[in-house]
Scaffold this active site. Structure first.
Site, PDB file in Angstrom:
ATOM      1  N   LYS A 185       0.862  -1.198   0.000  1.00  0.00           N
ATOM      2  CA  LYS A 185       0.000   0.000   0.000  1.00  0.00           C
ATOM      3  C   LYS A 185       0.892   1.240   0.000  1.00  0.00           C
ATOM      4  CE  LYS A 185      -3.442  -2.794   0.611  1.00  0.00           C
ATOM      5  NZ  LYS A 185      -4.725  -3.025  -0.009  1.00  0.00           N
TER       6      LYS A 185
HETATM    7  C1  LIG Z   1      -5.676  -3.981   0.820  1.00  0.00           C
HETATM    8  C2  LIG Z   1      -7.114  -3.684   0.869  1.00  0.00           C
HETATM    9  C3  LIG Z   1      -7.923  -4.133   1.915  1.00  0.00           C
HETATM   10  C4  LIG Z   1      -7.445  -5.077   2.971  1.00  0.00           C
HETATM   11  O1  LIG Z   1      -6.318  -4.691   3.659  1.00  0.00           O
HETATM   12  P1  LIG Z   1      -5.392  -5.796   4.374  1.00  0.00           P
HETATM   13  O2  LIG Z   1      -4.488  -4.987   5.214  1.00  0.00           O
HETATM   14  O3  LIG Z   1      -4.694  -6.547   3.314  1.00  0.00           O
HETATM   15  O4  LIG Z   1      -6.289  -6.677   5.182  1.00  0.00           O
HETATM   16  C5  LIG Z   1      -9.253  -3.749   1.924  1.00  0.00           C
HETATM   17  N1  LIG Z   1      -9.752  -2.969   0.954  1.00  0.00           N
HETATM   18  C6  LIG Z   1      -9.019  -2.525  -0.079  1.00  0.00           C
HETATM   19  C7  LIG Z   1      -9.635  -1.651  -1.112  1.00  0.00           C
HETATM   20  C8  LIG Z   1      -7.672  -2.886  -0.166  1.00  0.00           C
HETATM   21  O5  LIG Z   1      -6.946  -2.458  -1.206  1.00  0.00           O
END
Ligand SMILES: *Cc1c(COP(=O)(O)O)cnc(C)c1O
Length: 367
Positions: A185
């Site tokens: 991210k």
């Molecule tokens: C990555 C993501 C999640 C989940 O996050 P994690 O930390 O991997 O559990 C939820 N929603 C969106 C849009 C994402 O890109």
């Protein structure tokens, strides 16, 4: 190989500061919900202009704990987009509620406010817009619909830390917001993590209780909770990355600007939209084309990685087959799943790497 993301380069640039942060944690001796988590929560809340930030184990849990804290569960419906990472809908299902999908706007790839009201029933409790790929959703329109129908708005901001909408930060635009610190991210750690932001202090207290087994006083429990905490070590890493995030997002936007400058004339591709009232932070840089396969193939030959986000819409996932959605229900989302592809985008992508990517896309003709 030119990769979609290059975490190694990013981490090299902050390695010494991160090692110092981890050393602090070891020396502090407070490894769970210690001073680093507290400091991170305070800094995130202050930065985004909200009253509370609650750090949890990951972005999926951020969504689950928020829904649970609001008492959303069995028999309730939550409206969201079919064009997102699965976790958005999974969290709704996990608390026992029903994800109700509705089509996206071709301009933003985000929930189309014009489609939402048709899907509202007496069971609808909330709307979860996703700021997909780093571009904020149509929040004014969504908040207005929510207000009219007495619904909550929970931002899935997992891809958009540091993006703004009408000069306000993503994460401060609804009733609550959920972020992920998964390594890839735009604001990430070197493991899992997440945070919920809100200005609702009662909600924050409930989420704090949920993340530690439904308990505020150790060994006394008044509800069933979770074990969902952000580790102190990850908080230390995130405190370093938080000081860089605006610069890193700026670098992403610069690269997007160069991609636009050199690729905008090409007729067989469509670049992501820049809207004047919000900043896209380009968590991913996704291009639309009827020639996806050819372009991906040409880039692959030159050792340039691409990605498909997302190859299958959520309404067409096998796990949701009992809802009886069918192909053609959400034509915009389905078309995007067939035509979008991501090219490398990260703050440490060099100009010569960008130029190589641009050249190859230019050379790969359409019809
Ligand atoms: C990555 C993501 C999640 C989940 O996050 P994690 O930390 O991997 O559990 C939820 N929603 C969106 C849009 C994402 O890109």
């Amino acid at each position: 190989m030119i990769n979609l993301v290059n975490l190694k380069r990013q981490l090299q640039s902050v390695k010494e500061e991160i090692l110092q942060g981890i050393k602090d944690v070891i020396d502090n001796g407070d490894y769970i919900l210690g001073p680093k988590v507290k400091e991170l929560e305070e800094k995130i809340a202050r930065k985004l202009g909200v009253r509370e930030a609650i750090a949890v184990a990951n972005g999926t849990d951020a969504l689950i704990l928020t829904l649970d804290a609001y008492g959303i569960g069995k028999g309730d419906e939550v409206i969201t987009t079919p064009f997102t990472f699965f976790a958005t809908a999974e969290a709704i299902s996990r608390v026992g509620a029903i994800p109700v999908f509705t089509d996206v706007d071709p301009l933003t790839f985000n929930l189309n406010p014009l489609e939402i009201e048709k899907r509202i029933t007496s069971s609808t409790k909330a709307i979860i817009p996703v700021h997909l790929f780093g571009l904020p959703s149509e929040m004014d329109e969504l908040n207005e619909i929510a207000k009219k129908h007495g619904l909550l708005v929970i931002e899935d901001a997992c891809q958009a830390f540091g993006a703004t909408y009408k000069d306000r930060w993503v994460g401060s635009l609804g009733d609550a917001a959920c972020f992920s610190f998964f390594p890839t991210k735009n604001l990430g750690t070197i493991g899992d993590g997440g945070v919920i932001t809100t200005s609702n202090i009662k909600l924050a207290d409930k989420i704090r209780k949920l993340r530690t087994h439904g308990s505020t006083k150790k060994y006394y429990h008044d509800r069933i909770g979770y074990n969902s905490r952000l580790d102190e070590i990850h908080a230390a890493i995130l405190l370093v990355n938080l000081t860089k995030i605006d610069h890193w997002n700026g670098e992403r936007r610069k690269i997007a600007g160069r991609y636009r400058q050199y690729l905008k004339e090409i007729s067989h591709i469509k670049l992501p939209n820049e809207l004047s009232d919000r900043t896209h932070i380009y968590h991913l840089y996704c291009i639309e084309s009827d020639y996806r396969k050819e372009i991906i193939g040409a880039l692959y030959k030159e050792k340039i990685q691409t990605g498909i986000y997302y190859p299958r819409c959520l309404h067409l996932q096998e796990v949701y087959s009992s809802f009886n959605y069918k192909e053609g229900d959400f034509p915009i989302a389905e078309s995007l799943s067939e035509r979008l592809f991501a090219i490398p985008m990260h703050p440490f992508l060099t100009e010569s790497e960008q130029d190589k990517i641009i050249e190859i896309i230019k050379e790969t003709g359409g019809a």
